[in-house]
Design a protein around this motif. Structure first.
Motif, short mmCIF file in Angstrom:
data_model
loop_
_atom_site.label_atom_id
_atom_site.label_comp_id
_atom_site.label_asym_id
_atom_site.label_seq_id
_atom_site.Cartn_x
_atom_site.Cartn_y
_atom_site.Cartn_z
N ARG A 57 0.80 -1.22 0.00
CA ARG A 57 0.00 0.00 0.00
C ARG A 57 0.83 1.27 0.00
N ALA A 58 2.09 1.21 -0.37
CA ALA A 58 2.93 2.40 -0.41
C ALA A 58 3.70 2.42 -1.72
N TYR A 59 3.83 3.61 -2.29
CA TYR A 59 4.51 3.78 -3.57
C TYR A 59 5.96 3.30 -3.47
N GLU A 60 6.65 3.67 -2.39
CA GLU A 60 8.06 3.25 -2.23
C GLU A 60 8.18 1.75 -2.13
N GLN A 61 7.23 1.10 -1.44
CA GLN A 61 7.29 -0.35 -1.30
C GLN A 61 7.03 -1.06 -2.63
N LEU A 62 6.17 -0.47 -3.46
CA LEU A 62 5.99 -1.04 -4.80
C LEU A 62 7.29 -0.97 -5.59
N GLY A 63 8.02 0.14 -5.43
CA GLY A 63 9.31 0.26 -6.09
C GLY A 63 10.28 -0.81 -5.64
N GLN A 64 10.30 -1.10 -4.33
CA GLN A 64 11.20 -2.14 -3.83
C GLN A 64 10.75 -3.52 -4.31
N ARG A 65 9.44 -3.74 -4.35
CA ARG A 65 8.93 -5.05 -4.81
C ARG A 65 9.25 -5.28 -6.28
N ALA A 66 9.21 -4.21 -7.09
CA ALA A 66 9.42 -4.34 -8.52
C ALA A 66 10.89 -4.36 -8.90
N LEU A 67 11.70 -3.53 -8.25
CA LEU A 67 13.10 -3.34 -8.68
C LEU A 67 14.11 -3.55 -7.57
N PRO A 98 15.98 -2.86 -3.79
CA PRO A 98 16.33 -1.64 -3.03
C PRO A 98 16.54 -0.42 -3.91
N VAL A 99 17.09 -0.63 -5.12
CA VAL A 99 17.29 0.50 -6.02
C VAL A 99 15.96 1.15 -6.39
N GLY A 100 14.94 0.32 -6.58
CA GLY A 100 13.62 0.85 -6.91
C GLY A 100 13.05 1.71 -5.80
N LYS A 101 13.27 1.29 -4.56
CA LYS A 101 12.79 2.09 -3.43
C LYS A 101 13.48 3.44 -3.39
N VAL A 126 14.87 5.08 -5.97
CA VAL A 126 14.44 5.89 -7.11
C VAL A 126 13.07 6.50 -6.84
N VAL A 127 12.13 5.69 -6.35
CA VAL A 127 10.79 6.19 -6.08
C VAL A 127 10.82 7.28 -5.02
N ALA A 128 11.57 7.06 -3.95
CA ALA A 128 11.66 8.07 -2.89
C ALA A 128 12.25 9.37 -3.43
N MET A 129 13.27 9.27 -4.29
CA MET A 129 13.88 10.49 -4.85
C MET A 129 12.91 11.24 -5.75
N VAL A 130 12.14 10.51 -6.55
CA VAL A 130 11.17 11.16 -7.44
C VAL A 130 10.09 11.87 -6.63
N ILE A 131 9.61 11.20 -5.57
CA ILE A 131 8.60 11.82 -4.72
C ILE A 131 9.16 13.07 -4.05
N CYS A 132 10.41 13.00 -3.58
CA CYS A 132 11.05 14.17 -2.97
C CYS A 132 11.15 15.31 -3.98
N LEU A 133 11.57 14.99 -5.20
CA LEU A 133 11.70 16.02 -6.24
C LEU A 133 10.37 16.68 -6.52
N HIS A 134 9.33 15.86 -6.66
CA HIS A 134 8.02 16.43 -6.96
C HIS A 134 7.51 17.30 -5.82
N GLN A 167 14.00 9.92 5.79
CA GLN A 167 14.28 9.10 6.96
C GLN A 167 14.34 7.62 6.61
N GLN A 168 13.48 7.18 5.69
CA GLN A 168 13.50 5.78 5.27
C GLN A 168 14.76 5.45 4.49
N LEU A 169 15.25 6.42 3.72
CA LEU A 169 16.45 6.18 2.92
C LEU A 169 17.73 6.27 3.75
N LEU A 170 17.80 7.29 4.61
CA LEU A 170 19.05 7.56 5.34
C LEU A 170 19.09 6.93 6.72
N PHE A 171 17.93 6.79 7.37
CA PHE A 171 17.90 6.24 8.73
C PHE A 171 16.79 5.20 8.86
N PRO A 172 16.82 4.14 8.05
CA PRO A 172 15.69 3.20 8.02
C PRO A 172 15.49 2.44 9.32
#
Length: 472
Positions: free
Chosen positions: A109-119, A121-124, A126-134, A362-367
């Protein structure tokens, strides 16, 4: 929470079962494989009604992008703009369909978790960075509105020229608003109660739309006599290249600024990081029910966007600026009320937009770290300082809309949902050669092309000095 092993395309039989259940509108299933927990989308029962879910998602869609849509119409023409806007709305709805399908397959149920499931740790990341940018772009656009409008409002109340008083400098005012209002709200550990501002934000934007329609019939075509336009530092109307300067609406047109328009429209429809959280809270949740929530919300915002852009363009025609409120007289009482409403809405929205950025960082730097007040405060302060510096040195809001709309918007709407669909939906159920996956692949390629072309033309305009043609 993840209910299956996060291996890419692993456990395909179980995944296929989950996919078929989701196709039937499931969220709670008791037919999972022996020894495996049933595939549930969430661990609690949602209680948010359909109408309130539409309200929340509409508020997530609605943003400062509405102020730039009349500018987009001026550089495409009425019919071409409406056709493009409809296409973006339909594509946004389709991308939500891809997200909901993927979420149903793996119970995430989270966009970042879908990224991790699909790709992985790199996917998580990338998704977190895109959300931060937006979200940084969204915060910047909100603060840019404060920078542009607050001096005019205060100057009107004090009957002073904003350009002649140091304390009415827009850069100083956004720093004061950030320190005195935004930062205290952003420092709170839980911002859930700020959801009550959703009604206020949508009401303010509806008031803005009604006012734009009303002013269309009370402002003559000769905007050269508009008080704000005369005082603005914008180039005169006759210097705008490639536009018809008469008081006639153009149905189709094209110029060097046209490639800012699609990013502005894409920016105005991004709501995808909020879709899955709203899904988990929906009463009697199912893919079909949540898709209906998305369709109603996108349809309502399409109507509001289309009306705002059309009546704003038909008021000022080719001279409309990227931030439409700048075109109205600062001494008009109705527009003063509109400015106050928009300022209130965007000021209270900034802390809400900041919260997902801090969570992603926080999830990326201090998980694995426990909550820490010093870290909590430091991230908020650093983000606000960065965004304030960005807003102070970026010349126009159009540049913010253009860059963010050309990078994060196509990633969130086009590229990432298609990648998730291709990677997560089991190949036993839908082979790569199947029509749904071919559609998803074409959808992702369209997003990449959109990003490359838009960025290319914007960089070309900057290099040739054409990007400030309509600056203010």
């Amino acid at each position: 929470m993840e209910l299956q092993d996060p291996k890419m395309n692993g456990d395909l039989p179980a995944g296929a079962v989950g996919y078929r259940q989701e196709r039937e509108g499931f969220l709670h299933s008791h037919n999972s494989a022996p020894g495996r927990k049933s595939a549930e989308f969430m661990d609690f029962e949602g209680k948010t009604s359909f109408g309130m879910s539409v309200f929340n998602l509409s508020n997530a869609i609605m943003g400062s992008g509405i102020l730039g849509l009349a500018y987009a119409m001026a550089h495409t023409g009425v019919l071409f703009f409406l056709a493009l806007l409809l296409c973006i709305a339909l594509l946004s709805s389709y991308s939500i369909h891809l997200l909901l399908t993927c979420a149903g397959v793996v119970g995430i149920r989270a966009y970042e978790q879908l990224g991790q499931r699909a790709l992985g740790p790199v996917g998580k990341v990338v998704v977190a960075m895109v959300i931060c940018l937006h979200n940084v772009g969204a915060m910047s656009s909100y603060l840019f509105i404060i920078k542009s409008e607050l001096p005019l409002v205060i100057g009107t109340f004090l009957d002073m020229d904003p350009k002649g008083s140091w304390f009415l400098n827009g850069n100083l005012l956004i720093i004061m608003v950030s320190v005195l209002i935004i930062l205290p709200l952003a420092l709170m550990r839980h911002l859930g109660y700020l959801g009550y501002t959703s009604g206020l934000s949508l009401t303010c934007m509806l008031f803005f739309l009604i006012s734009v329609i009303y002013k269309k019939f009370h402002i003559s075509c000769d905007v050269g006599h508009n008080e704000t336009a005369v005082e603005s530092k914008s180039p005169p109307v006759h210097s705008i290249q490639g536009l018809n300067i008469s008081c006639e609406a153009q149905m189709f047109t094209a110029d060097s600024q046209m490639f800012y328009t699609v990013p502005i429209m894409a920016f105005a429809f991004v709501c995808h990081p909020e879709v899955l959280p709203i899904y988990t809270e929906l009463c009697r949740p199912s893919k079909r029910r949540m898709q209906a929530v998305a369709n109603v919300s996108i349809g309502a915002m399409f109507c509001m966007y289309a009306l705002t852009a059309t009546f704003g363009y038909l008021t000022f025609y080719s001279s409309v600026e990227a931030e439409m409120l700048q075109m109205y007289s600062q001494k008009d009482l109705l527009i003063l009320c509109v400015r106050l409403a928009v300022l209130l809405a965007v000021t209270l929205t900034v802390p809400v937009v900041l919260f997902p950025i801090r969570r992603a960082l926080q999830q990326l730097l201090f998980p694995s770290k426990a909550f820490s007040w010093p870290r909590h405060v430091a991230i908020a302060v650093i983000l606000l300082v960065f965004v304030n510096v960005l807003v102070i040195y970026v010349p126009t809001i159009r540049d913010i809309f253009g860059v963010i709309g050309s990078t994060s918007a196509p990633s969130l709407i086009f590229i990432l949902p298609s990648v998730f669909y291709l990677r997560i939906v089991p190949s036993e159920v839908e082979p790569l050669s199947s029509w749904p996956k071919i559609q998803a692949l074409c959808f992702g390629v369209l997003g990449v092309l959109f990003m490359v072309i838009s960025l290319g033309f914007m960089f070309f305009n900057w290099a040739t000095g054409r990007s400030h043609v309509s600056g203010h």
